[in-house]
Design a protein around this motif. Structure first.
Motif, short mmCIF file in Angstrom:
data_model
loop_
_atom_site.label_atom_id
_atom_site.label_comp_id
_atom_site.label_asym_id
_atom_site.label_seq_id
_atom_site.Cartn_x
_atom_site.Cartn_y
_atom_site.Cartn_z
N ASP A 1 15.00 14.44 0.41
CA ASP A 1 15.55 15.36 1.39
C ASP A 1 15.98 14.55 2.61
N CYS A 2 17.25 14.61 2.94
CA CYS A 2 17.76 13.88 4.10
C CYS A 2 18.14 14.82 5.24
N THR A 3 17.59 16.02 5.23
CA THR A 3 17.83 16.94 6.33
C THR A 3 16.85 16.62 7.45
N THR A 4 17.05 17.24 8.60
CA THR A 4 16.14 17.00 9.72
C THR A 4 14.76 17.60 9.46
N GLU A 5 14.67 18.60 8.58
CA GLU A 5 13.37 19.21 8.28
C GLU A 5 12.50 18.36 7.36
N LEU A 6 13.11 17.50 6.56
CA LEU A 6 12.41 16.65 5.59
C LEU A 6 11.36 17.47 4.83
N LYS A 7 11.85 18.36 3.98
CA LYS A 7 10.99 19.27 3.23
C LYS A 7 10.22 18.59 2.11
N PHE A 8 10.80 17.54 1.52
CA PHE A 8 10.12 16.85 0.43
C PHE A 8 10.55 15.39 0.37
N MET A 9 9.72 14.61 -0.32
CA MET A 9 10.04 13.20 -0.59
C MET A 9 9.44 12.87 -1.95
N VAL A 10 10.22 12.21 -2.79
CA VAL A 10 9.73 11.79 -4.11
C VAL A 10 9.80 10.27 -4.15
N LEU A 11 8.65 9.64 -4.37
CA LEU A 11 8.56 8.19 -4.40
C LEU A 11 8.21 7.73 -5.81
N LEU A 12 8.88 6.69 -6.26
CA LEU A 12 8.64 6.12 -7.59
C LEU A 12 8.07 4.73 -7.42
N LYS A 13 7.04 4.42 -8.18
CA LYS A 13 6.42 3.11 -8.10
C LYS A 13 6.11 2.62 -9.51
N LYS A 14 6.43 1.37 -9.77
CA LYS A 14 6.11 0.78 -11.07
C LYS A 14 4.81 0.01 -10.95
N ASP A 15 3.85 0.33 -11.81
CA ASP A 15 2.56 -0.35 -11.83
C ASP A 15 2.76 -1.76 -12.38
N ARG A 16 2.28 -2.76 -11.64
CA ARG A 16 2.46 -4.16 -12.05
C ARG A 16 1.77 -4.48 -13.37
N GLY A 17 0.59 -3.94 -13.58
CA GLY A 17 -0.18 -4.26 -14.78
C GLY A 17 0.39 -3.62 -16.04
N SER A 18 0.63 -2.32 -15.98
CA SER A 18 1.06 -1.59 -17.17
C SER A 18 2.57 -1.48 -17.30
N GLU A 19 3.30 -1.82 -16.23
CA GLU A 19 4.76 -1.68 -16.21
C GLU A 19 5.20 -0.23 -16.40
N GLN A 20 4.33 0.72 -16.06
CA GLN A 20 4.68 2.13 -16.17
C GLN A 20 4.91 2.72 -14.79
N ASN A 21 5.71 3.78 -14.75
CA ASN A 21 6.05 4.42 -13.49
C ASN A 21 4.96 5.38 -13.04
N HIS A 22 4.81 5.48 -11.73
CA HIS A 22 3.97 6.48 -11.09
C HIS A 22 4.87 7.22 -10.13
N ILE A 23 4.66 8.51 -9.97
CA ILE A 23 5.46 9.29 -9.02
C ILE A 23 4.53 9.92 -8.00
N ASN A 24 4.97 9.90 -6.74
CA ASN A 24 4.27 10.58 -5.67
C ASN A 24 5.25 11.56 -5.05
N VAL A 25 4.86 12.83 -4.97
CA VAL A 25 5.71 13.87 -4.38
C VAL A 25 5.02 14.37 -3.12
N LYS A 26 5.72 14.28 -2.00
CA LYS A 26 5.19 14.77 -0.73
C LYS A 26 5.96 16.03 -0.36
N ILE A 27 5.22 17.13 -0.23
CA ILE A 27 5.81 18.41 0.16
C ILE A 27 4.92 19.00 1.23
N SER A 28 5.47 19.13 2.43
CA SER A 28 4.70 19.67 3.55
C SER A 28 3.44 18.82 3.71
#
Length: 185
Positions: A1-28
């Motif tokens: 969300d690139c609005t001034t309210e910033l309602k949500f953010m979704v972050l993607l991270k790759k785990d170094r050990g397993s090479e698998q993705n993790h997702i973090n969703v921030k809402i309010s």
């Protein structure tokens, strides 16, 4: 969300050990972590694990729902701008509601169907390569001590070529910051 309210953010991270993705969703004030395990997806809401037996899960306000879908998990928060965030062991997909189209930024672009200007960096510059675009959105680490963080930083780089401007030798630096390893890493 690139609005001034910033309602949500979704972050993607790759785990170094397993090479698998993790997702973090921030809402309010809600923080949802989704990451793979042997037989599915682990869901944590504000650091508390939600077992598969307790899905579907609804937050106390009722505006966020998390449920199993196929081999993964989907998060629904349409009142916050997220139609669906799907995550399984091998893939992830983010869909925004119609009224958010053109108001997003990051690796998913503007979500407006236009694809000629999708490679916009956080500074608003349009890049030509997908690699420099992706690197511009990496969240760097402050030090090498935290193994869970990216051991890189964005910095301007001195180019080898020297030029003469107004009869003076000048040093050239990259216009866009370049992703570099932190010293000592």
């Amino acid at each position: 969300d690139c609005t001034t309210e910033l309602k949500f953010m979704v972050l993607l991270k790759k785990d170094r050990g397993s090479e698998q993705n993790h997702i973090n969703v921030k809402i309010s004030d809600i923080d949802v972590d989704l990451y793979p395990e042997d037989h599915g997806v682990i869901v944590k809401v504000n650091e508390m694990e939600i077992s598969n037996d307790n899905l579907p899960y609804k937050d106390p306000s009722g505006s966020i729902k998390i449920d199993r879908k196929g081999k993964g998990v989907s998060l629904y928060a349409p009142s916050h701008g997220l139609q669906e965030v799907y995550f399984d062991k091998y893939s992830w997909k983010i869909k925004v509601v119609d009224w958010m189209k053109g108001q997003t930024c990051g690796l998913c672009g503007k979500a407006d169907g236009e694809n000629r200007q999708e490679y916009r960096t956080p500074s608003g510059r349009l890049t030509k390569s997908s690699a420099s675009f992706a690197h511009s959105w990496v969240l760097p680490s402050d030090s090498c001590r935290d193994a869970s963080e990216c051991l890189m930083k964005l910095e301007s780089v001195k180019l080898e070529k020297q030029v003469i401007v107004d009869d003076r030798e000048s040093k050239c630096y990259s216009v866009e910051p370049v992703l570099r390893c932190l010293p000592g890493c």
